[in-house]
Design an enzyme around this catalytic site. Structure first.
Site, short mmCIF file in Angstrom:
data_model
loop_
_atom_site.label_atom_id
_atom_site.label_comp_id
_atom_site.label_asym_id
_atom_site.label_seq_id
_atom_site.Cartn_x
_atom_site.Cartn_y
_atom_site.Cartn_z
N GLY A 1 46.87 31.20 40.50
CA GLY A 1 45.78 31.37 39.54
C GLY A 1 46.24 31.27 38.11
N GLY B 1 49.84 33.15 38.22
CA GLY B 1 50.86 32.54 39.08
C GLY B 1 51.23 31.13 38.63
N THR C 1 48.42 42.92 38.36
CA THR C 1 48.24 44.23 37.73
C THR C 1 47.75 45.20 38.78
OG1 THR C 1 47.67 43.14 35.68
CG2 THR C 1 46.97 45.45 35.91
N LEU D 1 50.90 38.00 29.50
CA LEU D 1 50.39 36.81 28.81
C LEU D 1 48.90 36.94 28.54
CD1 LEU D 1 48.50 34.75 30.75
CD2 LEU D 1 50.69 34.35 31.83
N ALA D 2 48.45 36.31 27.47
CA ALA D 2 47.01 36.22 27.21
C ALA D 2 46.58 34.79 27.46
CB ALA D 2 46.70 36.63 25.78
N LYS E 1 51.41 48.58 32.25
CA LYS E 1 50.50 47.43 32.20
C LYS E 1 49.05 47.89 31.98
CE LYS E 1 48.60 43.54 32.51
NZ LYS E 1 48.65 42.56 31.43
N CYS F 1 40.43 40.99 32.84
CA CYS F 1 41.31 42.17 33.02
C CYS F 1 40.95 43.42 32.23
CB CYS F 1 42.74 41.75 32.74
SG CYS F 1 43.31 40.59 33.99
P1 NAD Z 1 43.20 34.34 39.96
O1 NAD Z 1 42.00 34.80 40.68
O2 NAD Z 1 43.11 33.25 38.95
O3 NAD Z 1 44.31 33.87 41.02
C1 NAD Z 1 44.63 34.59 42.17
C2 NAD Z 1 44.86 33.59 43.31
O4 NAD Z 1 45.39 34.30 44.44
C3 NAD Z 1 43.62 32.89 43.80
O5 NAD Z 1 43.76 31.49 43.64
C4 NAD Z 1 43.51 33.30 45.28
O6 NAD Z 1 43.03 32.25 46.12
C5 NAD Z 1 44.94 33.64 45.60
N1 NAD Z 1 45.10 34.51 46.77
C6 NAD Z 1 44.45 35.68 47.02
N2 NAD Z 1 44.91 36.21 48.18
C7 NAD Z 1 45.84 35.36 48.67
C8 NAD Z 1 46.67 35.37 49.83
N3 NAD Z 1 46.63 36.39 50.71
N4 NAD Z 1 47.49 34.33 50.03
C9 NAD Z 1 47.55 33.30 49.14
N5 NAD Z 1 46.80 33.24 48.02
C10 NAD Z 1 45.95 34.27 47.78
O7 NAD Z 1 43.83 35.64 39.29
P2 NAD Z 1 44.75 35.73 37.97
O8 NAD Z 1 43.91 35.68 36.75
O9 NAD Z 1 45.89 34.79 38.11
O10 NAD Z 1 45.27 37.23 38.09
C11 NAD Z 1 46.20 37.60 39.08
C12 NAD Z 1 46.70 39.00 38.75
O11 NAD Z 1 47.37 38.99 37.50
C13 NAD Z 1 45.61 40.07 38.63
O12 NAD Z 1 46.11 41.28 39.14
C14 NAD Z 1 45.39 40.19 37.14
O13 NAD Z 1 44.96 41.47 36.78
C15 NAD Z 1 46.79 39.95 36.61
N6 NAD Z 1 46.86 39.41 35.24
C16 NAD Z 1 46.01 38.42 34.85
C17 NAD Z 1 46.13 37.88 33.57
C18 NAD Z 1 45.22 36.77 33.10
O14 NAD Z 1 45.32 36.41 31.94
N7 NAD Z 1 44.37 36.22 33.91
C19 NAD Z 1 47.13 38.32 32.71
C20 NAD Z 1 48.00 39.33 33.16
C21 NAD Z 1 47.85 39.86 34.44
C1 UGA Z 2 44.64 40.29 27.71
C2 UGA Z 2 45.90 40.84 27.02
O1 UGA Z 2 45.93 40.41 25.66
C3 UGA Z 2 47.16 40.35 27.74
O2 UGA Z 2 48.31 40.96 27.18
C4 UGA Z 2 47.06 40.72 29.22
O3 UGA Z 2 48.18 40.21 29.93
C5 UGA Z 2 45.78 40.15 29.80
O4 UGA Z 2 44.64 40.64 29.06
C6 UGA Z 2 45.55 40.55 31.22
O5 UGA Z 2 46.10 41.52 31.70
O6 UGA Z 2 44.75 39.84 31.84
P1 UGA Z 2 43.32 38.00 27.66
O7 UGA Z 2 42.23 38.80 28.29
O8 UGA Z 2 43.71 36.73 28.29
O9 UGA Z 2 44.66 38.89 27.55
O10 UGA Z 2 42.93 37.65 26.16
P2 UGA Z 2 42.88 38.50 24.80
O11 UGA Z 2 43.40 37.66 23.72
O12 UGA Z 2 43.49 39.83 24.95
O13 UGA Z 2 41.32 38.65 24.57
C7 UGA Z 2 40.52 39.47 25.41
C8 UGA Z 2 39.12 39.55 24.85
O14 UGA Z 2 39.12 40.31 23.64
C9 UGA Z 2 38.51 38.20 24.48
O15 UGA Z 2 37.15 38.19 24.84
C10 UGA Z 2 38.69 38.13 22.99
O16 UGA Z 2 37.76 37.30 22.36
C11 UGA Z 2 38.50 39.57 22.60
N1 UGA Z 2 39.14 39.94 21.33
C12 UGA Z 2 40.49 39.89 21.17
C13 UGA Z 2 38.34 40.37 20.28
O17 UGA Z 2 37.09 40.44 20.39
N2 UGA Z 2 38.94 40.74 19.10
C14 UGA Z 2 40.28 40.69 18.92
O18 UGA Z 2 40.75 41.04 17.81
C15 UGA Z 2 41.08 40.26 19.98
#
Ligand code: NAD
Ligand code: UGA
Length: 460
Positions: free
Chosen positions: A15, A18, A136, A167-168, A220, A276
């Site tokens: 995703g 990953g 997370t 990462l954001a 986190k 998130c």
């Molecule tokens: P996502 O939904 O984009 O990706 C997750 C993937 O895992 C999906 O493609 C799904 O099909 C796959 N999956 C689920 N179960 C599976 C299994 N048993 N075997 C193989 N594949 C499987 O999610 P994401 O945004 O990448 O987030 C993943 C995690 O990272 C979450 O816990 C999220 O909180 C955390 N996180 C996300 C961000 C972000 O910016 N999106 C940033 C930091 C942390």
């Molecule tokens: C956020 C965190 O910034 C990452 O460190 C974290 O890894 C991630 O969540 C996660 O765990 O998924 P993300 O959600 O990708 O990252 O993007 P951000 O830049 O944090 O923005 C989140 C939301 O807040 C957006 O809707 C953005 O527009 C809003 N935002 C951000 C504001 O309205 N004002 C700001 O000053 C900053």
């Protein structure tokens, strides 16, 4: 203790985390074979698409990283067990959304995909495997993973680490290439050293922090809670500014100049979105309640309450300014992604705001450079073409016949709108509602529009 040298990595979950994370590891560590697996065959096919503009995740710079490593030491596959069996280290990077039913519904994280991944690892792994929590997770989840792995048969051994991702979206590649810090939690020094050695290929040693498992997991949730709290704080002050004649950008600059506060994450807007922040705070709230910390839970819950209020407030404001009704009126919506430079719409403030306006009978003309009509239809729960909304290709079409433009995502292109040309195709009197303070409000005003900006109010 001697640290095992890692030759082969498997990442479960292709995703937003990953895919980019593993692409950067593969790019920086050419001696390690990295295989990203997913059950979603369509997603894997998109990661393997010869046309790098078709990758399933849009991130500036990601095409270059994937282009360098893919086929060399970066692979995307649906053969989950096979990749786990070949790996010295397995990252679990699957989704952990808020539970929708059962115990803790609406707050607790749903760990069924994490548990399923742990069970697959227990069954498919060979020899010694380091299992890394990248998703997370609620604090103490590592204990659950350890218990599942301990049930594995056949002389296998495991070490579990927590390595949350910070990462954001939109800046994933620079965030991964030059992280503020990498956090590794664990109690197995050899496993910690092995993971630190991977990041050490490009991250300075002083930025690689090690803690115990629980501190890492909780850091986190806490980081996201603090970041989201700043946004709700500034959005609350934005509403207060609009009521009093103060300007939230001036206030943000003044407070951000205090080095103890700092200038980042003080941008008022339509509320935070993204997959998130809300999920992680609600999870924190749930855990605090579980441990009997009601006041702590209520404190963090308010961050989400204020965020939801901000979204409804903006929709209500649009209705009020358009003479109390938007029924049958066209409104151009500029931006649908939850922030600029991503195609992700999860929890985007645009969803709630658009739904509120549709509920009031508005006809929406929605423009987003990266979000597809199909995705918008999924998010709004209704297909385009029934007269209530349509997906448009440019600002001119969004404005055509509209009483208002509502800017919801801060795409750079929205800073360079040709306001006289746009005003000419709108129905007068026309409005610009700028919920991101991104547009050139002065130019819109000069072109004859009335202009409302978040945290500033109506331009005189
Ligand atoms: P996502 O939904 O984009 O990706 C997750 C993937 O895992 C999906 O493609 C799904 O099909 C796959 N999956 C689920 N179960 C599976 C299994 N048993 N075997 C193989 N594949 C499987 O999610 P994401 O945004 O990448 O987030 C993943 C995690 O990272 C979450 O816990 C999220 O909180 C955390 N996180 C996300 C961000 C972000 O910016 N999106 C940033 C930091 C942390
Ligand atoms: C956020 C965190 O910034 C990452 O460190 C974290 O890894 C991630 O969540 C996660 O765990 O998924 P993300 O959600 O990708 O990252 O993007 P951000 O830049 O944090 O923005 C989140 C939301 O807040 C957006 O809707 C953005 O527009 C809003 N935002 C951000 C504001 O309205 N004002 C700001 O000053 C900053």
């Amino acid at each position: 203790m001697e640290s095992p040298s890692i030759r082969s990595i498997c990442c479960i979950g292709a995703g937003y985390v990953g895919g980019p994370t593993m692409a950067v590891i593969a790019d920086r560590c050419p001696a390690i074979q990295v295989t990203v697996v997913d059950l979603n065959a369509e997603r894997i096919a998109a990661w393997n698409d010869a046309d790098l503009s078709q990758l399933p995740v849009y991130e500036p710079g990601l095409d270059g990283v994937v282009g360098r490593a893919r086929g060399r030491n970066l692979h995307f596959s649906t053969a989950v067990e096979e990749a786990i069996a070949a790996a010295d280290m397995v990252f679990i990077s699957v989704n952990t959304p808020t539970k929708t039913k059962g115990l803790g519904a609406g707050q607790a994280s749903d760990l069924k995909w994490v548990e399923a991944s742990a069970r697959t690892v227990a069954q498919a792994a060979q020899g010694h495997t380091i299992v890394v929590e990248k998703s997370t997770l609620p604090v103490r989840t590592a204990a659950v993973i350890q218990e599942i792995l301990a049930s594995a048969e056949g002389g296998k051994s495991f070490a579990v680490l927590s390595n949350p991702e910070f990462l954001a979206e939109g800046t994933a590649v620079p965030d991964l290439e030059a992280p503020d810090r990498v956090l590794i939690g664990g109690d197995d020094p050899g496993a910690i050293a092995a993971l630190a050695a991977i990041y050490g290929q490009w991250v300075p040693a002083e930025r690689i922090l090690t803690t115990n498992l629980w501190s890492s997991e909780l850091s986190k949730l806490t980081a996201n809670a603090f970041l989201a709290q700043r946004i709700s704080s500034i959005n609350g002050i934005a509403a207060f500014c609009e009521a009093t004649g103060a300007d939230v950008r001036e206030v943000a600059k003044a407070i951000g100049a205090d080095s103890r506060i700092g200038p980042k994450f003080l941008q008022a807007g339509p509320g935070f979105g993204g997959s998130c922040f809300q999920k992680d705070i609600l999870n924190l709230v749930y855990l605090c309640r579980h441990y009997g910390l009601e006041e702590v839970a209520a404190y963090w819950e308010q961050v989400v309450t204020l965020n939801t209020w901000q979204q409804h407030r903006i929709a209500r404001l649009v209705v009020n300014k358009l003479f109390g009704t938007v029924s049958g009126k066209r409104i151009g919506v500029l931006g649908f992604a939850f922030k600029a430079d991503t195609n992700d719409t999860r929890e985007s403030p645009a969803i709630r705001i658009c739904k509120d306006l549709l509920e009031e009978g508005a006809i929406l003309q929605i423009l987003d450079p990266k979000v597809s009509e199909r995705q918008i239809a999924l998010d709004l729960g209704q297909a385009a073409g029934d007269g209530s909304w349509q997906h448009v290709a440019d600002v001119h079409q969004a404005a055509s016949g509209a009483d208002a433009l509502l800017l919801l995502t801060e795409w750079q292109a929205f800073a360079q709108i040709d306001w006289p040309a746009v005003a000419a195709v709108m129905r007068q009197p026309a409005w610009l509602f700028d919920a991101r303070a991104k547009a050139d409000g002065g130019a819109a005003l000069a072109a004859g529009l009335q202009v409302w900006t978040v945290g500033e109010g109506i331009k005189p």
